[in-house]
Motif scaffolding. Structure first.
Motif, PDB file in Angstrom:
ATOM      1  N   GLU A  60      48.262  -3.550  39.785  1.00 42.96           N
ATOM      2  CA  GLU A  60      46.359  -4.659  39.388  1.00 42.96           C
ATOM      3  C   GLU A  60      46.013  -4.011  37.985  1.00 42.96           C
ATOM      4  OE1 GLU A  60      44.529  -6.575  41.241  1.00 42.96           O
ATOM      5  OE2 GLU A  60      46.004  -7.096  42.060  1.00 42.96           O
ATOM      6  N   LYS A  61      46.425  -3.049  37.586  1.00 41.73           N
ATOM      7  CA  LYS A  61      45.799  -2.556  36.115  1.00 41.73           C
ATOM      8  C   LYS A  61      46.406  -3.862  35.388  1.00 41.73           C
ATOM      9  CE  LYS A  61      45.460   2.329  37.177  1.00 41.73           C
ATOM     10  NZ  LYS A  61      46.563   3.860  36.096  1.00 41.73           N
ATOM     11  N   ILE A  62      47.742  -4.040  35.020  1.00 43.82           N
ATOM     12  CA  ILE A  62      48.695  -4.564  34.304  1.00 43.82           C
ATOM     13  C   ILE A  62      47.412  -5.982  34.314  1.00 43.82           C
ATOM     14  CG2 ILE A  62      50.816  -5.984  33.610  1.00 43.82           C
ATOM     15  CD1 ILE A  62      51.607  -3.706  34.508  1.00 43.82           C
ATOM     16  N   LYS A  63      47.431  -7.235  35.472  1.00 44.09           N
ATOM     17  CA  LYS A  63      46.635  -8.171  35.518  1.00 44.09           C
ATOM     18  C   LYS A  63      45.690  -8.146  35.232  1.00 44.09           C
ATOM     19  CE  LYS A  63      48.676 -10.007  40.124  1.00 44.09           C
ATOM     20  NZ  LYS A  63      48.703  -9.472  41.202  1.00 44.09           N
ATOM     21  N   ASN A  64      44.514  -7.118  35.296  1.00 39.88           N
ATOM     22  CA  ASN A  64      42.871  -7.117  34.920  1.00 39.88           C
ATOM     23  C   ASN A  64      43.499  -7.225  33.616  1.00 39.88           C
ATOM     24  OD1 ASN A  64      42.086  -6.663  37.094  1.00 39.88           O
ATOM     25  ND2 ASN A  64      41.988  -4.847  37.328  1.00 39.88           N
ATOM     26  N   TRP A  65      44.604  -6.223  32.740  1.00 46.16           N
ATOM     27  CA  TRP A  65      44.069  -6.037  31.388  1.00 46.16           C
ATOM     28  C   TRP A  65      45.029  -7.702  30.780  1.00 46.16           C
ATOM     29  CZ3 TRP A  65      47.099  -1.154  32.107  1.00 46.16           C
ATOM     30  CH2 TRP A  65      46.257  -0.189  32.175  1.00 46.16           C
ATOM     31  N   ASN A  94      48.812  -0.407  42.295  1.00 45.78           N
ATOM     32  CA  ASN A  94      47.867   0.085  41.294  1.00 45.78           C
ATOM     33  C   ASN A  94      48.269  -0.267  40.307  1.00 45.78           C
ATOM     34  OD1 ASN A  94      45.831   0.702  43.679  1.00 45.78           O
ATOM     35  ND2 ASN A  94      46.706   3.105  43.401  1.00 45.78           N
ATOM     36  N   ASN A  95      49.363   0.487  39.856  1.00 46.67           N
ATOM     37  CA  ASN A  95      49.385  -0.566  38.642  1.00 46.67           C
ATOM     38  C   ASN A  95      49.605  -2.191  37.938  1.00 46.67           C
ATOM     39  OD1 ASN A  95      49.986   2.045  37.407  1.00 46.67           O
ATOM     40  ND2 ASN A  95      52.163   2.073  37.972  1.00 46.67           N
ATOM     41  N   SER A 124      53.060   5.028  31.725  1.00 45.57           N
ATOM     42  CA  SER A 124      51.935   4.641  32.539  1.00 45.57           C
ATOM     43  C   SER A 124      50.348   4.264  31.646  1.00 45.57           C
ATOM     44  CB  SER A 124      51.551   5.247  34.295  1.00 45.57           C
ATOM     45  OG  SER A 124      51.839   6.843  33.579  1.00 45.57           O
ATOM     46  N   HIS A 125      50.482   6.269  30.213  1.00 40.31           N
ATOM     47  CA  HIS A 125      49.454   5.418  29.558  1.00 40.31           C
ATOM     48  C   HIS A 125      49.382   4.738  28.537  1.00 40.31           C
ATOM     49  CE1 HIS A 125      53.340   7.203  28.077  1.00 40.31           C
ATOM     50  NE2 HIS A 125      53.111   7.211  26.375  1.00 40.31           N
TER      51      HIS A 125
END
Length: 241
Positions: A174-179, A171-172, A108-109
């Motif tokens: 969504e983070k990948i999609k945002n990146w 949440n993870n 995750s980091h």
């Protein structure tokens, strides 16, 4: 594609319903000595043109990037040229039809690193869909337990743990999609995968997602029919078509 230890080979084994290692062939159909390839992989080297075939289901032919994040600029360019070339081939058996790009959720980091962004910013795959596979999603269970303990909640509450695990997964993703969503060539779809290390793991979501991403109906039918072990999936797509 994807970094080393992202679970790529395990996914291929589950899709082909086997625990055996693949046979490896060069671009001219000649069989490659597996021991030589294994030694190359431990040194971070790879030949993406090599074809990986499992005897349990030889209808699938795979190419593995073998963790190119550790490679040189030259290796990245070789991968990019291979994808561009094979995406445009006229012959069906020479063309690549889909790309699975693996990112493990147990890191995750560093879920999305420079190598991933570089691929999605620079590698135009044309009509070949790239599906982002968020692998090792089941490892989020430990993270859920740790958060329950931090909050002073009951770690034996399976319902609460499952709910928190799902929340972390969403949440993870969504983070990948945002990146990656703002890159020049973002993924066609995103799919979390869990339990792939278990024999008989359910690959229906992966095959279904891939079939839906393919533009040509003929390719969809080929993919579904090649996934021999799941008659239910074959019947579902037959009814749909």
């Amino acid at each position: 594609m994807g970094r080393a230890n992202a679970g790529k080979t395990t996914i291929l084994q589950r899709v082909c319903n086997t625990t055996d290692k693949p046979e490896i062939f060069n671009g001219k159909g000649g069989k490659v000595d597996a021991s030589v390839v294994e030694g190359s992989l431990t040194r971070g080297h790879h030949i993406i043109e090599d074809e990986l075939v499992f005897q349990s289901n030889p209808g699938f032919v795979f190419h593995d990037s073998c963790g190119f994040e550790a490679g040189s600029e030259e290796q990245f360019d070789m991968m990019k040229n291979f994808v561009r070339d094979r995406a445009k081939r006229i012959r069906l058996d020479e063309r690549i039809h889909a790309i699975w790009f693996c990112i493990p959720l147990n890191e995750s980091h560093r879920m999305v690193m420079a190598a991933e962004k570089k691929f999605f910013d620079e590698c135009d795959t044309g009509y070949v869909p790239v599906i982002l596979l968020a692998t090792k999603a089941d490892t989020l269970e430990l993270e859920a337990f740790e958060k329950l303990e931090e909050q002073g909640l009951n770690v034996d509450d399976e319902t609460g743990s499952a709910r928190l695990q799902e929340e972390i997964l969403v949440n993870n993703i969504e983070k990948i999609k945002n990146w990656l969503g703002n890159t020049r060539f973002p993924p066609h779809d995103y799919l979390p995968l869990a339990g792939m290390e278990q024999e008989g793991a359910n690959c229906v979501p992966l095959v279904t997602c891939t079939a839906n991403a393919l533009k040509e109906e003929g390719l969809q039918q080929l993919l579904i029919s090649t996934q021999q072990s799941n008659l239910e999936l074959c019947m579902e797509f037959a009814i749909m078509k």
